[in-house]
Design an enzyme around this catalytic site. Structure first.
Site, PDB file in Angstrom:
ATOM      1  N   THR A   1     -68.956  -1.875 -16.887  1.00 44.53           N
ATOM      2  CA  THR A   1     -70.257  -2.530 -17.017  1.00 44.53           C
ATOM      3  C   THR A   1     -70.480  -2.956 -18.463  1.00 44.53           C
ATOM      4  OG1 THR A   1     -71.492  -0.517 -17.564  1.00 44.53           O
ATOM      5  CG2 THR A   1     -71.164  -0.986 -15.207  1.00 44.53           C
TER       6      THR A   1
ATOM      7  N   PHE B   1     -70.345  13.411 -26.084  1.00 54.85           N
ATOM      8  CA  PHE B   1     -69.725  12.611 -25.030  1.00 54.85           C
ATOM      9  C   PHE B   1     -68.319  12.209 -25.493  1.00 54.85           C
ATOM     10  CE2 PHE B   1     -69.072   8.943 -22.267  1.00 54.85           C
ATOM     11  CZ  PHE B   1     -69.515   9.455 -21.051  1.00 54.85           C
TER      12      PHE B   1
ATOM     13  N   HIS C   1     -72.668  -1.807 -20.412  1.00 55.44           N
ATOM     14  CA  HIS C   1     -73.221  -0.673 -21.165  1.00 55.44           C
ATOM     15  C   HIS C   1     -72.482  -0.483 -22.494  1.00 55.44           C
ATOM     16  CE1 HIS C   1     -75.174   3.224 -21.705  1.00 55.44           C
ATOM     17  NE2 HIS C   1     -73.996   3.741 -21.978  1.00 55.44           N
TER      18      HIS C   1
END
Length: 155
Positions: A86, A22, A88
């Site tokens: 967010t 990622f 996260h």
């Protein structure tokens, strides 16, 4: 008084590297920096193994498997977590950093924290080889130094 320091002599050092896929446009640069540094310090290419994981959250599991294998003198963990809209980001950064630290303490081998935790893409790019250096390269150098320091203390 005795003072101990590691050095950058890479004699017979085996390195495991865990890289998050990622944000690969960042993490591939971190990996290149780490590999360049290891080669520059004469770590044999056959003594370097790289494992790709989906994201930063998966890094500790594979780093732990590598540490438990006892095949590596040090493990380098590379990833890039960039803040979004967010919470996260906060959870991922917290758990990854705790996981990596715990692996190092439990295994008593250096597990280098090369996971960028930035507010912006620009900050990540800066730390992957532009203005702020390359954190992958810094982790590679730190890994060699820590392996040698541990060898000195164990002697």
């Amino acid at each position: 008084m005795n003072t101990y320091e590691g050095n950058l002599v890479a004699n017979n050092i085996k390195i495991g590297i865990v890289v998050a896929r990622f944000n690969e446009f960042i993490t591939s640069k971190l990996l290149s920096g780490a590999l360049d540094n290891l080669k520059r310090e004469n770590v044999n290419e056959k003594d370097i193994e790289v494992a790709w994981v989906p994201g930063a959250f998966e890094i500790p599991l594979i780093a732990s498997k590598m540490a438990k294998s006892k095949k590596y003198d040090a493990i380098i963990c590379l990833g890039a977590v960039i803040r979004g809209n967010t919470s996260h980001y906060d959870y991922v950064c917290s758990e990854v950093s705790k996981g990596i630290a715990q692996i190092s303490l439990n295994s008593e081998i250096p597990v280098m924290f090369g996971v960028l935790t930035t507010d912006t893409i620009e900050q990540a790019i800066e730390r992957a080889g532009t203005k702020a250096g390359n954190k992958g390269s810094e982790c590679a150098q730190g890994a060699i130094e820590m392996v040698n320091l541990i060898r000195t203390l164990d002697a």
